[in-house]
Design a protein around this motif. Structure first.
Motif, PDB file in Angstrom:
ATOM      1  N   ILE A   1      50.232  36.905  38.448  1.00 38.53           N
ATOM      2  CA  ILE A   1      50.047  36.386  37.121  1.00 38.53           C
ATOM      3  C   ILE A   1      50.995  35.077  37.166  1.00 38.53           C
ATOM      4  N   LYS A   2      52.285  35.467  37.699  1.00 32.06           N
ATOM      5  CA  LYS A   2      53.638  34.494  37.573  1.00 32.06           C
ATOM      6  C   LYS A   2      53.434  33.252  38.084  1.00 32.06           C
ATOM      7  N   ASP A   3      52.332  33.057  38.734  1.00 30.63           N
ATOM      8  CA  ASP A   3      52.034  31.827  39.692  1.00 30.63           C
ATOM      9  C   ASP A   3      51.445  30.802  38.379  1.00 30.63           C
ATOM     10  N   TRP A   4      52.213  30.294  37.919  1.00 31.98           N
ATOM     11  CA  TRP A   4      51.690  29.412  36.780  1.00 31.98           C
ATOM     12  C   TRP A   4      50.581  28.331  36.980  1.00 31.98           C
ATOM     13  N   GLY A   5      50.630  27.913  38.212  1.00 28.76           N
ATOM     14  CA  GLY A   5      49.549  27.002  38.847  1.00 28.76           C
ATOM     15  C   GLY A   5      48.269  27.450  39.221  1.00 28.76           C
ATOM     16  N   GLY A   6      48.377  29.017  39.310  1.00 29.43           N
ATOM     17  CA  GLY A   6      47.414  29.629  40.202  1.00 29.43           C
ATOM     18  C   GLY A   6      46.500  30.317  39.380  1.00 29.43           C
ATOM     19  N   MET A   7      46.154  30.003  38.452  1.00 32.47           N
ATOM     20  CA  MET A   7      45.327  30.726  37.169  1.00 32.47           C
ATOM     21  C   MET A   7      43.762  30.881  37.973  1.00 32.47           C
ATOM     22  N   ALA A   8      43.552  29.653  38.474  1.00 40.45           N
ATOM     23  CA  ALA A   8      42.094  29.535  39.103  1.00 40.45           C
ATOM     24  C   ALA A   8      41.827  30.523  40.405  1.00 40.45           C
ATOM     25  N   LYS A   9      42.987  31.020  40.863  1.00 39.05           N
ATOM     26  CA  LYS A   9      42.573  32.005  41.990  1.00 39.05           C
ATOM     27  C   LYS A   9      42.048  33.372  41.412  1.00 39.05           C
TER      28      LYS A   9
ATOM     29  N   THR B   1      57.009  40.047  32.567  1.00 36.07           N
ATOM     30  CA  THR B   1      56.118  39.238  31.527  1.00 36.07           C
ATOM     31  C   THR B   1      55.993  38.011  31.430  1.00 36.07           C
ATOM     32  N   LEU B   2      54.863  37.153  31.227  1.00 35.40           N
ATOM     33  CA  LEU B   2      54.809  36.057  31.172  1.00 35.40           C
ATOM     34  C   LEU B   2      54.176  35.771  29.930  1.00 35.40           C
ATOM     35  N   ARG B   3      55.009  34.600  28.972  1.00 38.04           N
ATOM     36  CA  ARG B   3      54.637  34.418  27.761  1.00 38.04           C
ATOM     37  C   ARG B   3      54.424  32.718  27.857  1.00 38.04           C
ATOM     38  N   TYR B   4      53.473  32.353  27.059  1.00 40.50           N
ATOM     39  CA  TYR B   4      52.946  31.208  26.953  1.00 40.50           C
ATOM     40  C   TYR B   4      52.091  30.650  25.778  1.00 40.50           C
ATOM     41  N   ARG B   5      52.095  29.553  25.312  1.00 40.80           N
ATOM     42  CA  ARG B   5      51.339  29.122  24.181  1.00 40.80           C
ATOM     43  C   ARG B   5      50.191  28.028  24.505  1.00 40.80           C
ATOM     44  N   MET B   6      49.255  27.674  23.815  1.00 41.04           N
ATOM     45  CA  MET B   6      48.384  26.549  24.037  1.00 41.04           C
ATOM     46  C   MET B   6      48.714  25.603  23.145  1.00 41.04           C
ATOM     47  N   LYS B   7      48.982  24.642  23.760  1.00 39.99           N
ATOM     48  CA  LYS B   7      49.266  23.255  23.237  1.00 39.99           C
ATOM     49  C   LYS B   7      48.058  22.490  22.598  1.00 39.99           C
ATOM     50  N   ASP B   8      47.011  22.616  23.487  1.00 43.03           N
ATOM     51  CA  ASP B   8      45.804  21.875  23.136  1.00 43.03           C
ATOM     52  C   ASP B   8      44.693  22.964  23.445  1.00 43.03           C
TER      53      ASP B   8
ATOM     54  N   VAL C   1      52.690  46.684  34.456  1.00 45.72           N
ATOM     55  CA  VAL C   1      53.706  47.663  34.461  1.00 45.72           C
ATOM     56  C   VAL C   1      53.331  48.629  35.424  1.00 45.72           C
ATOM     57  N   ALA C   2      53.933  49.529  36.215  1.00 46.73           N
ATOM     58  CA  ALA C   2      53.701  50.523  37.159  1.00 46.73           C
ATOM     59  C   ALA C   2      52.803  51.649  36.426  1.00 46.73           C
ATOM     60  N   GLN C   3      51.864  52.072  36.999  1.00 49.96           N
ATOM     61  CA  GLN C   3      50.978  52.978  36.375  1.00 49.96           C
ATOM     62  C   GLN C   3      50.384  53.970  37.751  1.00 49.96           C
ATOM     63  N   GLY C   4      50.929  55.245  37.982  1.00 45.56           N
ATOM     64  CA  GLY C   4      50.679  55.946  39.098  1.00 45.56           C
ATOM     65  C   GLY C   4      51.170  54.904  40.333  1.00 45.56           C
ATOM     66  N   SER C   5      50.208  54.860  41.305  1.00 43.61           N
ATOM     67  CA  SER C   5      50.502  54.197  42.322  1.00 43.61           C
ATOM     68  C   SER C   5      50.054  52.928  42.289  1.00 43.61           C
ATOM     69  N   GLY C   6      49.628  52.286  40.997  1.00 43.98           N
ATOM     70  CA  GLY C   6      49.084  51.041  40.814  1.00 43.98           C
ATOM     71  C   GLY C   6      49.804  50.394  39.834  1.00 43.98           C
ATOM     72  N   SER C   7      48.814  49.655  39.243  1.00 46.53           N
ATOM     73  CA  SER C   7      49.444  48.868  38.033  1.00 46.53           C
ATOM     74  C   SER C   7      48.673  48.715  36.694  1.00 46.53           C
ATOM     75  N   LEU C   8      49.092  48.636  35.848  1.00 46.38           N
ATOM     76  CA  LEU C   8      48.404  48.338  34.224  1.00 46.38           C
ATOM     77  C   LEU C   8      48.596  46.983  33.837  1.00 46.38           C
ATOM     78  N   VAL C   9      47.829  46.076  33.639  1.00 51.89           N
ATOM     79  CA  VAL C   9      48.095  44.695  33.291  1.00 51.89           C
ATOM     80  C   VAL C   9      47.381  44.735  31.871  1.00 51.89           C
TER      81      VAL C   9
END
Lengths: 169, 345
Positions: A45-53, A92-99, A115-123
């Motif tokens: 998620i924090k990979d700002w340029g990697g959303m296409a992945k 946490t990653l926070r952003y806004r749309m400019k266009d 956040v951690a949830q059990g042995s995994g994650s909650l997004v």
């Protein structure tokens, strides 16, 4: 991909963007449980340029400097977003749309957190925005409902695929 | 559109909470009544908060008790309510329904909507003046200020303003009305007797919420897009030679509104997920409290500052002296609470 179809429809109807907005802000909140460690999910998620992945509607991401990204959508059109906060402590990653391009919203801002949830994650993905139409009595494709539906579609399809990518499926 | 002046009767309180909470609230009302030998008081004692739930077409009436779990009931109003102004004397709340294009009057003693009256095209900011017994409503789409008589909301006048008027405030003596004209980037002063605009003063980008300090000497305006607060000298605002803006204080991202308690100003930073705490005397920021997601409406009962979280749909209490978080109260959908929504006792 109902989201892409929605965007294509909205692109025809939306003449352009303005700064002003009406008094009624809308929200979309979606979450997904992922069977992968929080650190691994956060890295995606924090990979700002990697959303296409991980987002199936995003074909390509072009970075402009370190905080601006241009999402080239598979359904056509571009969305320009500005990174506001990346906080490793709260994941946490926070952003806004400019266009917002073909997405029928104004003044969109959002946060994705892990956040951690059990042995995994909650997004969790939480967004706040106004409809595309800036005055009273919007046409249906620029209404509050259209805005919520579009963003909810973006979140659901994105989180669903993020889960697949993070779980290696 | 319904003509201005039509009155729509609404059903009484819609109880949406657990039966236990409803019973508890009802018992409180009974207890208050029973303790008064003369009888017939209908008002619920103690401080209340009345928060507009924009996505729920309702207000949450919260009985404020910082030491224990507050009692809440949700009451239907018009469509997409935004602004709230409470009147201590009549124990009523006036609620602007942005999409309903109306103002609802809520009886806080019975917890029911008394009536809803059509007002303009986009009512947002709302303020009550107990001196002149008026309600002032900023109309976002008609670019005007509605002046209404407070008992039946009869229209006294419509005062033309610049584009997108938002927050409204009235001086304690009722002589002045202040309006944040968002797209004109000014604060306006209106004489409440003549209803003439006296002055306009430039502030930061996109002024939205505004509040007079408790001593009435300064007016604090949140500038949403410049992420700061303009502190304006009220006397200077009306003097040609005066320098009206005393200070421009940076706060968090996209400030919404201001409340005062314990000699401090509390600013809700919508996109900063925080509340800035500023010493009123020194104009120094003493703390930035990371609190809730999208804090918006903010008001105080003198001891506790109450902050509405639009995203998490709850209200959080902050002890004004210690700055500790006290209680969390569940609210309805997309709550805003724009205006003076706390009725301190």
């Amino acid at each position: 991909m109902s989201f892409i179809r929605l965007i294509a429809v909205a692109a025809l109807a939306l003449p352009g963007l303005a700064v002003a907005h009406g008094p009624t802000r809308q929200k979309a909140v979606e979450a997904v449980e992922i069977a992968a460690p929080p650190a691994a999910v956060w890295a995606l998620i924090k990979d700002w340029g990697g959303m296409a992945k991980w987002h199936p509607a995003v074909g390509e991401v072009a970075l402009n400097g370190t905080t601006e990204r241009i999402l080239k959508l598979k359904g056509g059109g571009n969305v320009v977003e500005e990174l506001e906060v990346v906080d490793d402590g709260s994941m946490t990653l926070r952003y806004r749309m400019k266009d917002s391009g073909p997405v029928p919203v104004n003044n969109y801002s959002a946060a994705i957190s892990v956040v951690a949830q059990g042995s995994g994650s909650l997004v969790q993905w939480k967004g706040a925005f106004y409809r595309a139409y800036l005055n009273n009595d919007p046409p249906p494709e620029q209404s509050d409902e259209a805005a919520v539906k579009a963003i909810t579609g973006i979140y659901k399809s994105g989180l669903e695929n993020l889960k697949k990518v993070a779980e290696g499926k | 559109m319904r003509p201005v002046g039509s009155v729509q009767q609404l059903p009484s309180a819609r109880w949406l909470l657990r039966p236990a909470a409803v019973v508890a609230f009802t018992l409180c009302i009974c207890a208050v009544n029973a303790s008064n030998a003369v009888g017939a008081p209908t008002a619920v004692a103690g401080p209340l908060a009345v928060v507009s739930n924009q996505g729920g077409d309702s207000v949450s009436i919260v009985r404020l008790a910082p030491e224990k779990t507050p009692e809440v009931r949700e009451v239907a109003v018009g469509r997409a309510p935004a602004g709230v102004a409470v009147d201590a004397r009549s124990r009523r709340a006036f609620v602007s329904n942005a999409e309903g294009r109306s103002v609802s009057v809520v009886n806080l003693a019975t917890g029911s909507t008394v009536f809803e009256r059509a007002v303009g095209a986009g009512p947002v900011g709302i303020a009550h003046d107990p001196v002149r017994q008026r309600v002032y409503v900023a109309d976002w789409y008609r670019n005007s200020l509605w002046v209404l008589q407070d008992s039946a909301l009869a229209v006294v006048a419509e005062v033309p303003l610049g584009k997108a008027p938002a927050g409204v405030e009235v001086s304690a003596d009722g002589t002045r009305i202040y309006v944040a004209e968002r797209c004109v980037v000014v604060v306006s002063v209106i004489d409440s007797a003549s209803l003439q605009m006296l002055h306009r003063n430039a502030v930061g980008s996109h002024p939205f919420g505004l509040r007079l300090a408790p001593d009435g000497g300064s007016l604090w305006v949140t500038n949403v897009l410049s992420h700061d607060v303009s502190v304006i000298d009220v006397t200077g605002l009306e003097s040609a030679a005066g320098r009206a803006v005393l200070a421009t204080l940076p706060v968090g991202h996209r400030p919404y509104c201001v409340a005062f308690a314990a000699g401090r100003a509390f600013v809700s930073n919508q996109y900063g997920d925080s509340v800035s705490v500023i010493d009123v005397a020194t104009l120094k920021t003493v703390a930035t409290l990371p609190l809730v997601a999208y804090p918006e409406g903010i008001d105080s009962d003198g001891k506790t500052v109450w902050v509405v979280s639009w995203m998490d749909e709850q209200m959080v209490g902050i002890d004004a002296a210690t700055l500790a978080r006290t209680v969390t109260v569940p609210l309805g959908r997309n709550p805003r609470g724009f205006g003076r929504f706390v009725l301190a006792e």
